[in-house]
Write an enzyme that holds these catalytic residues in place. Structure first.
Site, PDB file in Angstrom:
ATOM      1  N   CYS A  12     114.172 -54.892  -3.069  1.00  0.00           N
ATOM      2  CA  CYS A  12     113.334 -56.023  -2.646  1.00  0.00           C
ATOM      3  C   CYS A  12     114.109 -57.345  -2.542  1.00  0.00           C
ATOM      4  O   CYS A  12     113.929 -58.117  -1.596  1.00  0.00           O
ATOM      5  CB  CYS A  12     112.157 -56.176  -3.598  1.00  0.00           C
ATOM      6  SG  CYS A  12     112.509 -55.752  -5.299  1.00  0.00           S
TER       7      CYS A  12
ATOM      8  N   HIS B 258     109.073 -62.688  -4.910  1.00  0.00           N
ATOM      9  CA  HIS B 258     110.421 -62.943  -5.432  1.00  0.00           C
ATOM     10  C   HIS B 258     110.969 -64.233  -4.821  1.00  0.00           C
ATOM     11  O   HIS B 258     110.807 -64.469  -3.615  1.00  0.00           O
ATOM     12  CB  HIS B 258     111.375 -61.808  -5.035  1.00  0.00           C
ATOM     13  CG  HIS B 258     111.187 -60.538  -5.803  1.00  0.00           C
ATOM     14  ND1 HIS B 258     110.225 -60.345  -6.768  1.00  0.00           N
ATOM     15  CD2 HIS B 258     111.878 -59.361  -5.739  1.00  0.00           C
ATOM     16  CE1 HIS B 258     110.340 -59.119  -7.266  1.00  0.00           C
ATOM     17  NE2 HIS B 258     111.315 -58.509  -6.655  1.00  0.00           N
TER      18      HIS B 258
HETATM   19  N1  LIG Z   1     107.643 -52.873  -6.411  1.00  0.00           N
HETATM   20  C1  LIG Z   1     108.618 -53.315  -5.644  1.00  0.00           C
HETATM   21  O1  LIG Z   1     108.773 -54.533  -5.356  1.00  0.00           O
HETATM   22  C2  LIG Z   1     109.564 -52.343  -5.050  1.00  0.00           C
HETATM   23  C3  LIG Z   1     110.430 -52.791  -4.075  1.00  0.00           C
HETATM   24  C4  LIG Z   1     111.320 -51.914  -3.522  1.00  0.00           C
HETATM   25  C5  LIG Z   1     111.324 -50.611  -3.962  1.00  0.00           C
HETATM   26  N2  LIG Z   1     110.470 -50.185  -4.917  1.00  0.00           N
HETATM   27  C6  LIG Z   1     110.515 -48.787  -5.318  1.00  0.00           C
HETATM   28  O2  LIG Z   1     109.335 -48.120  -4.871  1.00  0.00           O
HETATM   29  C7  LIG Z   1     109.004 -47.079  -5.765  1.00  0.00           C
HETATM   30  C8  LIG Z   1     107.567 -47.247  -6.241  1.00  0.00           C
HETATM   31  O3  LIG Z   1     107.436 -48.481  -6.920  1.00  0.00           O
HETATM   32  P1  LIG Z   1     106.012 -49.058  -7.375  1.00  0.00           P
HETATM   33  O4  LIG Z   1     106.284 -50.461  -7.751  1.00  0.00           O
HETATM   34  O5  LIG Z   1     104.957 -48.770  -6.361  1.00  0.00           O
HETATM   35  O6  LIG Z   1     105.720 -48.173  -8.689  1.00  0.00           O
HETATM   36  P2  LIG Z   1     104.301 -47.894  -9.416  1.00  0.00           P
HETATM   37  O7  LIG Z   1     103.332 -48.974  -9.127  1.00  0.00           O
HETATM   38  O8  LIG Z   1     104.644 -47.597 -10.829  1.00  0.00           O
HETATM   39  O9  LIG Z   1     103.764 -46.541  -8.715  1.00  0.00           O
HETATM   40  C9  LIG Z   1     104.461 -45.321  -8.807  1.00  0.00           C
HETATM   41  C10 LIG Z   1     103.839 -44.303  -7.871  1.00  0.00           C
HETATM   42  O10 LIG Z   1     104.642 -43.114  -7.911  1.00  0.00           O
HETATM   43  C11 LIG Z   1     103.806 -41.994  -8.212  1.00  0.00           C
HETATM   44  N3  LIG Z   1     104.574 -40.990  -8.943  1.00  0.00           N
HETATM   45  C12 LIG Z   1     105.345 -41.187 -10.032  1.00  0.00           C
HETATM   46  N4  LIG Z   1     105.879 -40.006 -10.422  1.00  0.00           N
HETATM   47  C13 LIG Z   1     105.444 -39.064  -9.552  1.00  0.00           C
HETATM   48  C14 LIG Z   1     105.636 -37.659  -9.415  1.00  0.00           C
HETATM   49  N5  LIG Z   1     106.408 -36.961 -10.259  1.00  0.00           N
HETATM   50  N6  LIG Z   1     105.018 -37.019  -8.391  1.00  0.00           N
HETATM   51  C15 LIG Z   1     104.225 -37.698  -7.544  1.00  0.00           C
HETATM   52  N7  LIG Z   1     103.997 -39.025  -7.617  1.00  0.00           N
HETATM   53  C16 LIG Z   1     104.606 -39.699  -8.613  1.00  0.00           C
HETATM   54  C17 LIG Z   1     102.672 -42.581  -9.032  1.00  0.00           C
HETATM   55  O11 LIG Z   1     101.585 -41.691  -9.000  1.00  0.00           O
HETATM   56  P3  LIG Z   1     100.521 -41.632 -10.236  1.00  0.00           P
HETATM   57  O12 LIG Z   1      99.665 -42.868 -10.098  1.00  0.00           O
HETATM   58  O13 LIG Z   1      99.810 -40.372  -9.963  1.00  0.00           O
HETATM   59  O14 LIG Z   1     101.350 -41.615 -11.478  1.00  0.00           O
HETATM   60  C18 LIG Z   1     102.419 -43.886  -8.267  1.00  0.00           C
HETATM   61  O15 LIG Z   1     101.657 -43.616  -7.101  1.00  0.00           O
HETATM   62  C19 LIG Z   1     110.062 -47.131  -6.885  1.00  0.00           C
HETATM   63  O16 LIG Z   1     111.111 -46.244  -6.571  1.00  0.00           O
HETATM   64  C20 LIG Z   1     110.557 -48.553  -6.818  1.00  0.00           C
HETATM   65  O17 LIG Z   1     111.848 -48.705  -7.327  1.00  0.00           O
HETATM   66  C21 LIG Z   1     109.579 -51.027  -5.461  1.00  0.00           C
END
Ligand SMILES: NC(=O)c1ccc[n+]([C@@H]2O[C@H](COP(=O)([O-])OP(=O)(O)OC[C@H]3O[C@@H](n4cnc5c(N)ncnc54)[C@H](OP(=O)(O)O)[C@@H]3O)[C@@H](O)[C@H]2O)c1
Length: 340
Positions: free
Chosen positions: A130, A243
């Site tokens: 990000c 950010h």
């Molecule tokens: N947030 C940011 O600003 C940002 C920016 C760039 C990249 N990212 C990346 O994007 C990804 C997601 O981030 P987020 O912020 O959205 O995280 P989050 O809010 O914690 O959500 C995680 C998601 O992944 C799912 N998940 C986790 N383990 C899983 C599994 N074994 N099988 C299937 N689904 C699974 C969860 O499902 P359940 O609800 O069923 O657990 C939930 O839908 C990460 O890799 C992060 O590094 C985030």
């Protein structure tokens, strides 16, 4: 005719935003499926005015699906992204797992849209970190004009960048600070995040920097120009979404602040808000839900030759993740996966 699209991690911060943006931008979708872990089976998520019931990723067959937006952690991505890719579905991945693989394109459409064509190597395209995404959108037009030699950046990153549990931690700690006996101990972060700042994002490396700081260096080189030198200090701040970055740049050629402002005003994806008066700049709460990368406080830095400093703010769940991923899919559609 549209695409058959899967949103993987649809119950998470980024996944939900992905569904919003696909609907807002009227991405040509014929069929859409929301996937998450087994724990979320049947959980309802919104897609425009429709409601989707979440399915179990582990049971899902990607055969016949065109594009899968992955927004789950790296460990789960390692298991399921290669499966989706081998079943013929193009993966656009938000985790850091594939970003540094030379065969996998790492794309910010305003900067290196043409790199999307290399999706064919592994059927996977990576979305950047990000903090890198918003920064390279602002750096690219300035680099084209005056060639960047070195960048010094300090980030002020919101807790939504860590995921939904981190947002809960900030909320609960903030409330707990005011109620004796209800203080909330740090769990997601190593120290209290409410009313505090933490100069540590991701793991520490041998040289004393953190992985987040290293990512900004490696990703800027891969997306924009490998000759650019960059040093970063990444800091978590008690902001829910958005950010901010204080960016200092040294150029090969002279570039005054008026010309930099004019260049940025014309650049894709950027909105300049720079009035040089109280309130004449953008703060993170004002960028939430927006597409733009905002640039403010553009000024010359007379302590180095050809130096410029500015302030850059964007919605990390949008340009930093979901919006950039959907823009990648739009480029993919135009250049490679034409329908109809
Ligand atoms: N947030 C940011 O600003 C940002 C920016 C760039 C990249 N990212 C990346 O994007 C990804 C997601 O981030 P987020 O912020 O959205 O995280 P989050 O809010 O914690 O959500 C995680 C998601 O992944 C799912 N998940 C986790 N383990 C899983 C599994 N074994 N099988 C299937 N689904 C699974 C969860 O499902 P359940 O609800 O069923 O657990 C939930 O839908 C990460 O890799 C992060 O590094 C985030």
């Amino acid at each position: 005719m549209g695409y058959r699209v899967a949103v993987v991690g649809a119950t998470g911060n980024v996944g939900k935003e992905m569904l919003n943006i696909l609907a807002e931008r009227e991405f040509p979708v014929d069929e859409i499926v929301a996937l998450a872990s087994r724990n979320s089976l049947g959980t309802e998520v919104s897609f425009g005015d429709k409601t989707l019931k979440t399915k179990d990723l582990a049971e899902f067959d990607f055969t016949g699906w065109d594009i899968a937006f992955f927004a789950i952690g790296s460990d789960a991505t390692k298991v399921y992204a290669p499966k989706a890719a081998s079943q013929g579905c193009v993966v656009i991945d938000n985790s850091s797992l594939y970003r540094y693989d030379p065969e996998i394109p790492l794309v910010v459409p305003e900067v290196n849209a043409e790199a999307v064509d290399n999706y064919k190597n592994k059927n996977i395209i990576a979305n950047p970190n990000c903090s890198t995404a918003q920064m390279v959108v602002a750096l690219k037009p300035l680099h084209d004009r005056a060639k960047i030699k070195r960048v010094v950046v300090a980030t002020y990153q919101s807790v939504s960048g860590t995921g939904k549990e981190a947002m809960d931690e900030l909320w609960n700690q903030t409330k707990g600070v005011f109620v004796p006996g209800q203080e909330v101990a740090p769990k997601v972060y190593p120290k209290q995040i409410a009313f505090n700042v933490i100069p540590h994002i991701d793991v520490f490396l041998d040289d004393g920097s953190t992985k987040e700081e290293w990512k900004m260096v490696a990703e800027t080189k891969k997306i924009l120009d490998k000759s650019i030198k960059l040093t970063a200090t990444c800091v978590r701040v008690p902001v829910f979404v958005g950010h901010s970055e204080a960016i200092n740049v040294e150029f090969e050629e002279p570039l005054d602040w008026q010309e930099a402002q004019a260049i940025l005003r014309e650049a894709p994806g950027i909105l300049v808000v720079d009035k040089r008066e109280a309130g004449g700049y953008i703060t993170p709460v004002e960028c939430v839900g927006e597409y733009a990368t905002y640039v403010s406080r553009i000024r010359e830095d007379s302590t180095v030759e050809n130096g410029l400093s500015f302030w850059c703010v964007s919605d990390n769940l949008r340009k930093g993740a979901a919006l950039n991923a959907v823009q990648i899919a739009e480029v993919l559609g135009k250049r490679c996966l034409k329908k109809g």
